[in-house]
Design an enzyme around this catalytic site. Structure first.
Site, mmCIF file in Angstrom:
data_model
loop_
_atom_site.group_PDB
_atom_site.id
_atom_site.type_symbol
_atom_site.label_atom_id
_atom_site.label_comp_id
_atom_site.label_asym_id
_atom_site.label_seq_id
_atom_site.Cartn_x
_atom_site.Cartn_y
_atom_site.Cartn_z
ATOM 1 N N HIS A 121 0.801 -1.223 0.000
ATOM 2 C CA HIS A 121 0.000 0.000 0.000
ATOM 3 C C HIS A 121 0.832 1.272 0.000
ATOM 4 C CE1 HIS A 121 -4.434 1.143 1.043
ATOM 5 N NE2 HIS A 121 -3.980 1.789 -0.012
ATOM 6 N N ASP A 148 -9.911 -0.128 3.473
ATOM 7 C CA ASP A 148 -8.783 -0.859 4.042
ATOM 8 C C ASP A 148 -9.148 -1.354 5.442
ATOM 9 O OD1 ASP A 148 -6.215 -1.702 4.828
ATOM 10 O OD2 ASP A 148 -5.227 0.061 3.995
ATOM 11 N N HIS A 150 -6.906 -1.325 7.633
ATOM 12 C CA HIS A 150 -6.004 -0.502 8.436
ATOM 13 C C HIS A 150 -6.117 0.955 8.005
ATOM 14 C CE1 HIS A 150 -4.327 -4.579 7.827
ATOM 15 N NE2 HIS A 150 -4.065 -4.506 9.118
ATOM 16 N N ASP A 152 -3.426 3.067 8.001
ATOM 17 C CA ASP A 152 -2.174 3.413 7.303
ATOM 18 C C ASP A 152 -1.762 4.861 7.543
ATOM 19 O OD1 ASP A 152 -2.127 0.836 6.344
ATOM 20 O OD2 ASP A 152 -2.882 1.341 4.357
ATOM 21 N N HIS A 165 4.397 0.584 4.426
ATOM 22 C CA HIS A 165 3.026 0.386 3.931
ATOM 23 C C HIS A 165 1.988 0.752 4.992
ATOM 24 C CE1 HIS A 165 1.943 -4.053 5.272
ATOM 25 N NE2 HIS A 165 2.602 -3.415 6.210
ATOM 26 N N ASP A 253 -7.460 -1.724 -0.634
ATOM 27 C CA ASP A 253 -6.580 -2.748 -0.082
ATOM 28 C C ASP A 253 -7.401 -4.022 0.060
ATOM 29 O OD1 ASP A 253 -5.079 -4.441 1.685
ATOM 30 O OD2 ASP A 253 -4.007 -2.690 2.451
ATOM 31 N N ASP A 255 -7.111 -6.479 1.828
ATOM 32 C CA ASP A 255 -7.321 -6.984 3.189
ATOM 33 C C ASP A 255 -8.567 -6.382 3.840
ATOM 34 O OD1 ASP A 255 -6.666 -4.514 4.422
ATOM 35 O OD2 ASP A 255 -4.611 -5.117 4.827
ATOM 36 N N GLU A 298 -1.968 -5.022 -2.273
ATOM 37 C CA GLU A 298 -1.772 -6.061 -1.246
ATOM 38 C C GLU A 298 -2.312 -7.443 -1.632
ATOM 39 O OE1 GLU A 298 0.123 -5.636 1.356
ATOM 40 O OE2 GLU A 298 0.207 -3.471 1.713
#
Length: 326
Positions: A121, A148, A150, A152, A165, A253, A255, A298
């Protein structure tokens, strides 16, 4: 019956299944096979995995014109010194992001919609910088949808791992090292009021503080999606990202999606969006028609199952670019 003027009507197409009713786009695919921003290796193969999953052909089947611009040049980690342990491979990542920004900006100058394939990312610093630079030269600003697990939004001072990332959103908002924040010679790249986090569920205490410090107004956790539903969240998110902007960049992302449906990702976290929730989000995005650029990051084929995650990434890209059920 009264309607909400802020929510556009749902676009309905009666074209055959698998087609789309939105105007065709000229799409430029750009791979950025970077994996120096993470501890777990393998996402450098993500662009190839998505290409193998038929990205170009599937987008063209929707009526779009697709050209593949190849891959942005990326250093090989084994040939490099990682440097500062609080921001590992920072210089190499900044160099890659600078090249990515130039490629994205050039695609926009040529009337193309950039579709960037990661990589980890951290490449988003380059993607968003390129889009922001292009519209800045037209005295316009852009919004960002950060989809995402997360946030980030760590910096070298707050990161528990030193993995870049986990820092790109901070850099785009003007926090963090100059090598990232000042790509293109200006900062910040985006305004906090037009920056929206969607589906986050793994945020550390320092990131919570950085979210408040940056002034991001719209953060939708998985609890918000659970309680309110994806449609309500996406409609609000798109209004915030689009308010006073030329449109928005979408940074997806993989994830964000639950590992049951997307097992091959860089940093899996249980409790993510379902298969249908993810498609609904992309379909609503397409309905609004204000997406300026799109990136998927990712995807890690090393830990994937029969390229399932890359295949889903391509499916979601198709939904974002207008694929309809009817």
């Amino acid at each position: 019956m009264a309607t909400n003027p802020e929510i556009p009507p749902v676009v309905t197409s009666f074209a055959p299944s698998g087609t789309q009713s939105l105007p065709p786009r000229n799409i430029r695919v750009l791979g950025v096979p970077l994996d120096m921003g993470a501890s777990r290796r393998g996402v450098d193969m993500g662009p190839s995995a998505m290409r193998v999953a038929g990205l170009e052909a599937r987008l063209e089947s929707l009526g779009h014109h697709v050209s593949d611009g190849g891959n942005v040049a990326v250093d090989i980690a084994e040939t490099q010194n990682f440097g500062n342990p609080n921001a590992r491979y920072l210089k190499q990542i900044a160099d890659t992001c600078t090249r990515t920004a130039a490629a994205v900006s050039k695609a926009l100058e040529e009337g193309m919609t950039p579709l960037v394939l990661g990589g980890d990312h951290s490449i988003a610093v380059g993607s968003v910088s390129g889009v922001s630079d292009f519209y800045r030269r037209q005295n316009q600003k852009i919004g960002v949808l950060w989809i995402d697990a997360h946030s980030d939004i760590n910096t070298p001072d707050t990161s528990p791992s030193g993995n870049v990332h986990g820092m790109p959103l901070a850099a785009l908002l003007g926090l963090g090292p100059d090598l990232l924040t000042n790509i293109g010679g200006f900062a910040p790249k985006i305004a906090p009021e037009n920056t929206v986090l969607i589906g986050v569920r793994d945020i550390d205490s320092a990131e919570r503080a950085n979210i408040r410090r940056a002034g991001i107004g719209e953060v939708y956790t998985m609890r918000d999606i659970d309680e309110r539903g994806m449609r309500a969240v996406m409609e609000e998110a798109l209004r915030a990202a689009g308010r006073g902007t030329a449109g928005y960049h979408v940074s997806l992302d993989m994830d964000w999606i639950d590992p049951e449906d997307a097992p091959g990702v860089g940093t899996p976290v249980r409790g993510g969006a379902t298969y249908r929730e993810a498609h609904l989000a992309m379909e609503i995005l397409a309905d609004h028609g204000r997406m300026l650029s799109f990136e998927i990051v990712e995807v890690n084929p090393v830990i994937d199952e029969h390229n399932r995650t890359a295949d889903l990434a391509v499916e979601l890209a198709c939904s974002a670019f207008g694929k309809k059920i009817l």
